[in-house]
Design an enzyme around this catalytic site. Structure first.
Site, PDB file in Angstrom:
ATOM      1  N   ASP A  91       0.853  -1.196   0.000  1.00  0.00           N
ATOM      2  CA  ASP A  91       0.000   0.000   0.000  1.00  0.00           C
ATOM      3  C   ASP A  91       0.884   1.240   0.000  1.00  0.00           C
ATOM      4  OD1 ASP A  91       0.851  -0.452   2.704  1.00  0.00           O
ATOM      5  OD2 ASP A  91      -0.726   0.877   3.431  1.00  0.00           O
ATOM      6  N   GLU A 156      -0.038  -0.815   5.878  1.00  0.00           N
ATOM      7  CA  GLU A 156       1.014  -0.272   6.750  1.00  0.00           C
ATOM      8  C   GLU A 156       0.858   1.220   6.937  1.00  0.00           C
ATOM      9  OE1 GLU A 156       4.947   1.222   8.134  1.00  0.00           O
ATOM     10  OE2 GLU A 156       3.826   1.832   6.379  1.00  0.00           O
TER      11      GLU A 156
HETATM   12  N1  BES Z   1       8.686   3.464   5.535  1.00  0.00           N
HETATM   13  C1  BES Z   1       8.109   4.260   6.592  1.00  0.00           C
HETATM   14  C2  BES Z   1       8.993   4.300   7.847  1.00  0.00           C
HETATM   15  C3  BES Z   1      10.221   5.142   7.622  1.00  0.00           C
HETATM   16  C4  BES Z   1      10.089   6.523   7.618  1.00  0.00           C
HETATM   17  C5  BES Z   1      11.445   4.588   7.412  1.00  0.00           C
HETATM   18  C6  BES Z   1      11.197   7.323   7.375  1.00  0.00           C
HETATM   19  C7  BES Z   1      12.552   5.380   7.160  1.00  0.00           C
HETATM   20  C8  BES Z   1      12.421   6.754   7.122  1.00  0.00           C
HETATM   21  C9  BES Z   1       6.752   3.702   6.975  1.00  0.00           C
HETATM   22  O1  BES Z   1       6.038   3.299   5.831  1.00  0.00           O
HETATM   23  C10 BES Z   1       5.942   4.795   7.722  1.00  0.00           C
HETATM   24  O2  BES Z   1       5.794   5.880   7.239  1.00  0.00           O
HETATM   25  N2  BES Z   1       5.422   4.479   8.919  1.00  0.00           N
HETATM   26  C11 BES Z   1       4.541   5.347   9.710  1.00  0.00           C
HETATM   27  C12 BES Z   1       3.917   4.438  10.745  1.00  0.00           C
HETATM   28  C13 BES Z   1       2.865   5.078  11.627  1.00  0.00           C
HETATM   29  C14 BES Z   1       1.648   5.452  10.824  1.00  0.00           C
HETATM   30  C15 BES Z   1       2.510   4.140  12.763  1.00  0.00           C
HETATM   31  C16 BES Z   1       5.295   6.496  10.415  1.00  0.00           C
HETATM   32  O3  BES Z   1       6.444   6.334  10.844  1.00  0.00           O
HETATM   33  O4  BES Z   1       4.709   7.584  10.544  1.00  0.00           O
HETATM   34 ZN    ZN Z   2       7.026   2.236   4.309  1.00  0.00          ZN
END
Ligand code: BES
Ligand code: ZN
Length: 462
Positions: A91, A156
């Protein structure tokens, strides 16, 4: 197992592997927008078909309360060989604001070595690296050096409840010796990184109500409390001016940074001036007793993400508003528990509010932080794989963002995850003009080929 054959296979089939990724990126699988649900399902079916073509078995699109999970495996390496659980998410974030994209978000184009599309780096491009590395073994050599399971998620970016419910129920199906995820960034084009820590999340919506309706601020001001003023007092007591969070008990469970870890973090090559320039802020800020790198990944935060209330139209209006709404997120570190933090937060807020203001809370998601052991054979295998392909060892780093599944794998499967990122810090994930660096797609496939082979060292996973 000789690696010449799968590496040669990946090289020979590169054009097709690129074309397939572009097809994957054409599907607007935005998990948070209900009208995109058919596209999310289409992406799941597309991915399942691709896993079948790669030579994986038991490929299933698993229905959930919301978006499907995709599972596949190949378990013929032998029971004495390690089993690797590969996770990715198919997604993507919403593409808005569309006007800021230079090319349409779901019509991928390659310009100057970058693929531009929503999801190019986060996470379709990175997830697909693993599908193609496994294909290179199965189609090139007829077998894999280790047993492999894939679990791919379609929520996710919007909660992930379905996987959170699935993992505890399906521990046998998902049982593995180690997990691997590519959903993070390298330091720069030449400096790869392995993330060993991710922050967790506790997200709370807060509604403060004073009078039952908006009132004339002259007729009632001085006699009735204003919820926006009360929110101001409240917010000022959540955090001091240096960034220390003032909620009693908030830091009780925070695992102190060890001297060893501070030494590891001190080696992280962050160019603070360049980093600051990129943010556009006039100065950096935060707890003075911690370094910037520590504050960005290894310390908890509390941020107000939005406030809605009062008269915000043109001109002036003398009103004493009835309500104000605030959105608050706390990024957590080990060993903070999201539900405990939620309770501490709510209790503290209630203790601060005068009887003239009522509050209601809505909890909007929690995930624990995760710290993985970086002294494991699997991390060593990843380091060797990066060194072979990128010509230098990866940096070990903590990431400030969250990938909730890492904590789920630890908690329910007892499995540590290796976070092998192939993104770049300026990929603009979650923003307009997201992109993925094509050489990292190519080198990513090669790195994963070396990684999987490197896990097959006798006793390596004991
Ligand atoms: N891929 C990202 C996490 C990430 C962000 C890794 C920046 C490396 C650098 C992931 O898909 C994401 O954005 N996660 C959310 C999770 C939340 C909604 C619980 C986040 O970190 O805001
Ligand atoms: Zn991600």
């Amino acid at each position: 197992m000789p690696l010449r054959t799968p590496l040669q296979y990946a090289h020979t089939h590169l054009n097709r592997h690129m074309a397939e990724l572009l097809d994957f990126l054409r599907i607007p699988s935005i998990s948070t927008q209900p009208e995109r649900t058919p596209d999310v399902h289409r992406a799941a079916d597309w991915l399942a078909e691709s896993l079948r073509h790669a030579g994986l078995e038991h490929v299933q699109v698993i229905a959930t309360q919301r978006h499907p999970l995709v599972y596949a495996d190949w378990l013929h390496a032998g029971p004495e060989k390690p089993t690797v659980l590969i996770y990715g998410h198919y997604d993507v974030q919403p593409a808005e604001p569309l006007a800021l994209w230079h090319t349409p978000p779901f019509e991928p184009v390659v310009i100057d070595d970058y693929i531009y599309a929503r999801g190019a780096a986060d996470d379709k491009g990175q997830a697909y690296i693993h599908v193609k590395a496994v294909e290179a073994f199965l189609q090139g050599s007829g077998r894999l050096p280790v047993n492999v399971k894939f679990i791919m998620e379609g929520e996710e970016e919007s909660g992930g409840e379905s996987l959170a419910a699935f993992v505890p129920q399906q521990t046998a199906l998902l049982a593995a010796d180690v997990a691997v995820i590519s959903d993070t960034a390298m330091v720069s084009k030449d400096v790869p990184a392995i993330v060993y820590g991710l922050r967790g999340m506790c997200y709370i919506l807060m509604d403060l109500t004073g009078p039952g309706r908006d009132l004339h601020s002259g007729g009632f001001g001085g006699g009735i409390n204003n919820p926006i003023n009360a929110l101001g007092h409240l917010l000022a007591r959540l955090k001091d001016e240096e960034g220390h969070i003032l909620i009693p008990g908030f830091y009780d469970k925070v695992r102190p940074l060890s001297a060893e870890e501070r030494a590891v973090l001190a080696k992280f090559p962050l160019d603070e001036a360049a980093w600051l320039a990129e943010t556009g802020a006039p100065a950096a800020w935060g707890e003075p007793e911690y370094t910037l790198v520590e504050r960005l990944g290894a310390r908890p935060t509390l941020d107000v993400n939005g406030v809605i209330g009062g008269y915000t139209g043109p001109g002036s209006k003398t009103v004493l508003p009835s309500t104000v709404h605030a959105k608050i997120s706390m990024r957590l570190v080990p060993d903070q528990d999201p539900l405990e933090v939620r309770d501490l937060f709510c209790r503290y807020v209630e203790s601060l509010l005068p009887p003239s203001i009522k509050v209601t809370f809505t909890f909007r998601g929690g995930a624990p932080a995760s710290i993985t052991d970086y002294n494991t054979p699997a991390v060593k295998a990843a380091e060797r794989a990066y060194a072979t392909v990128f010509g230098r060892e990866p940096v070990l780093m903590r990431e400030g963002g969250s990938i909730p599944v890492v904590g789920l794998f630890q908690q329910h499967l007892g499995v540590e995850t290796v976070l092998m990122g192939f993104g770049l810090p300026d990929d603009k994930i979650h923003a307009p003009n997201e992109r993925f660096y094509v050489p990292n797609y190519v080198r990513g496939i090669q790195t994963v080929i070396h990684f999987l082979a490197g896990l097959d060292v006798p006793g390596s996973m004991a």
